[in-house]
Design a protein around this motif. Structure first.
Motif, PDB file in Angstrom:
ATOM      1  N   UNK A   1       7.597   4.396   0.671  1.00 47.97           N
ATOM      2  CA  UNK A   1       7.279   5.151  -0.542  1.00 47.97           C
ATOM      3  C   UNK A   1       6.332   6.294  -0.205  1.00 47.97           C
ATOM      4  N   UNK A   2       6.431   7.374  -0.973  1.00 47.00           N
ATOM      5  CA  UNK A   2       5.549   8.528  -0.771  1.00 47.00           C
ATOM      6  C   UNK A   2       4.110   8.079  -0.985  1.00 47.00           C
ATOM      7  N   UNK A   3       3.251   8.462  -0.056  1.00 45.91           N
ATOM      8  CA  UNK A   3       1.848   8.094  -0.120  1.00 45.91           C
ATOM      9  C   UNK A   3       1.480   6.959   0.822  1.00 45.91           C
ATOM     10  N   UNK A   4       2.469   6.221   1.324  1.00 45.28           N
ATOM     11  CA  UNK A   4       2.192   5.142   2.273  1.00 45.28           C
ATOM     12  C   UNK A   4       1.965   5.744   3.655  1.00 45.28           C
TER      13      UNK A   4
ATOM     14  N   UNK B   1      14.856  12.542   0.460  1.00 48.28           N
ATOM     15  CA  UNK B   1      14.020  12.025  -0.631  1.00 48.28           C
ATOM     16  C   UNK B   1      12.621  11.661  -0.150  1.00 48.28           C
ATOM     17  N   UNK B   2      12.441  11.552   1.174  1.00 41.87           N
ATOM     18  CA  UNK B   2      11.140  11.209   1.738  1.00 41.87           C
ATOM     19  C   UNK B   2      11.081  11.721   3.181  1.00 41.87           C
TER      20      UNK B   2
ATOM     21  N   UNK C   1      15.858 -10.138   6.067  1.00 40.70           N
ATOM     22  CA  UNK C   1      16.656  -9.356   5.140  1.00 40.70           C
ATOM     23  C   UNK C   1      15.806  -8.227   4.593  1.00 40.70           C
ATOM     24  N   UNK C   2      16.290  -7.004   4.730  1.00 37.26           N
ATOM     25  CA  UNK C   2      15.592  -5.834   4.227  1.00 37.26           C
ATOM     26  C   UNK C   2      16.482  -5.182   3.193  1.00 37.26           C
ATOM     27  N   UNK C   3      15.969  -5.028   1.993  1.00 33.85           N
ATOM     28  CA  UNK C   3      16.738  -4.432   0.924  1.00 33.85           C
ATOM     29  C   UNK C   3      16.199  -3.065   0.539  1.00 33.85           C
ATOM     30  N   UNK C   4      16.833  -2.445  -0.460  1.00 38.98           N
ATOM     31  CA  UNK C   4      16.428  -1.106  -0.870  1.00 38.98           C
ATOM     32  C   UNK C   4      15.002  -1.100  -1.423  1.00 38.98           C
ATOM     33  N   UNK C   5      14.528  -2.218  -1.928  1.00 37.51           N
ATOM     34  CA  UNK C   5      13.156  -2.295  -2.413  1.00 37.51           C
ATOM     35  C   UNK C   5      12.115  -2.259  -1.309  1.00 37.51           C
ATOM     36  N   UNK C   6      12.551  -2.389  -0.063  1.00 40.30           N
ATOM     37  CA  UNK C   6      11.641  -2.356   1.083  1.00 40.30           C
ATOM     38  C   UNK C   6      11.520  -0.976   1.702  1.00 40.30           C
TER      39      UNK C   6
ATOM     40  N   UNK D   1       2.376   9.534   8.029  1.00 33.86           N
ATOM     41  CA  UNK D   1       2.348   9.480   6.568  1.00 33.86           C
ATOM     42  C   UNK D   1       3.727   9.719   5.986  1.00 33.86           C
ATOM     43  N   UNK D   2       4.045   8.980   4.922  1.00 28.65           N
ATOM     44  CA  UNK D   2       5.269   9.200   4.162  1.00 28.65           C
ATOM     45  C   UNK D   2       4.936  10.194   3.072  1.00 28.65           C
TER      46      UNK D   2
END
Length: 122
Positions: free
Chosen positions: A33-36, A90-91, A25-30, A73-74
């Protein structure tokens, strides 16, 4: 045996014979992120014997040689070439290579991550 009992036995045998599958299960919290960043590697063709299938199996693949393919890179869309074409991004996933960079523009929202376009610099 009655018809109902026969139907229930048939249904039960079908359910029992269906293999189980893992669920991820992959949710919006997964979302990224910028910098990863991500590091891509390649091991060529790998052939190994999975042995007996079943739960709780572990395979040791540390002996394989992995070649670095690149780092992605993100980054924030601001200032990225082509960002004006994708104002809702957004990314961005920035993928450098020998000839330039590829930029994959995405929009992270509560219901998922959407790929909305791509640009490249050469």
């Amino acid at each position: 045996m009655t018809r109902i009992a026969t139907a229930l036995c048939l249904l039960l045998s079908i359910i029992v014979s269906i293999p189980g599958y893992s669920q991820i299960t992959i949710g919006s919290g997964d979302a990224p992120v910028i910098g990863a960043s991500m590091t891509g590697t390649h091991a060529g063709e790998i052939v190994f014997d999975p042995q007996t299938p079943g739960a709780n199996r572990t395979w040791n693949i540390t002996s394989y040689t992995y070649e670095l393919e690149g780092v992605q890179n993100w980054v924030s869309p601001q200032g990225v070439p082509g960002a004006d074409q994708f104002p809702s991004a957004t990314i961005v996933l920035e993928s450098p290579d020998e000839s330039g960079n590829t930029y994959s523009f995405m929009r992270v929202a509560n219901d998922g991550v959407r790929s909305i376009g791509m640009t490249a610099t050469i």
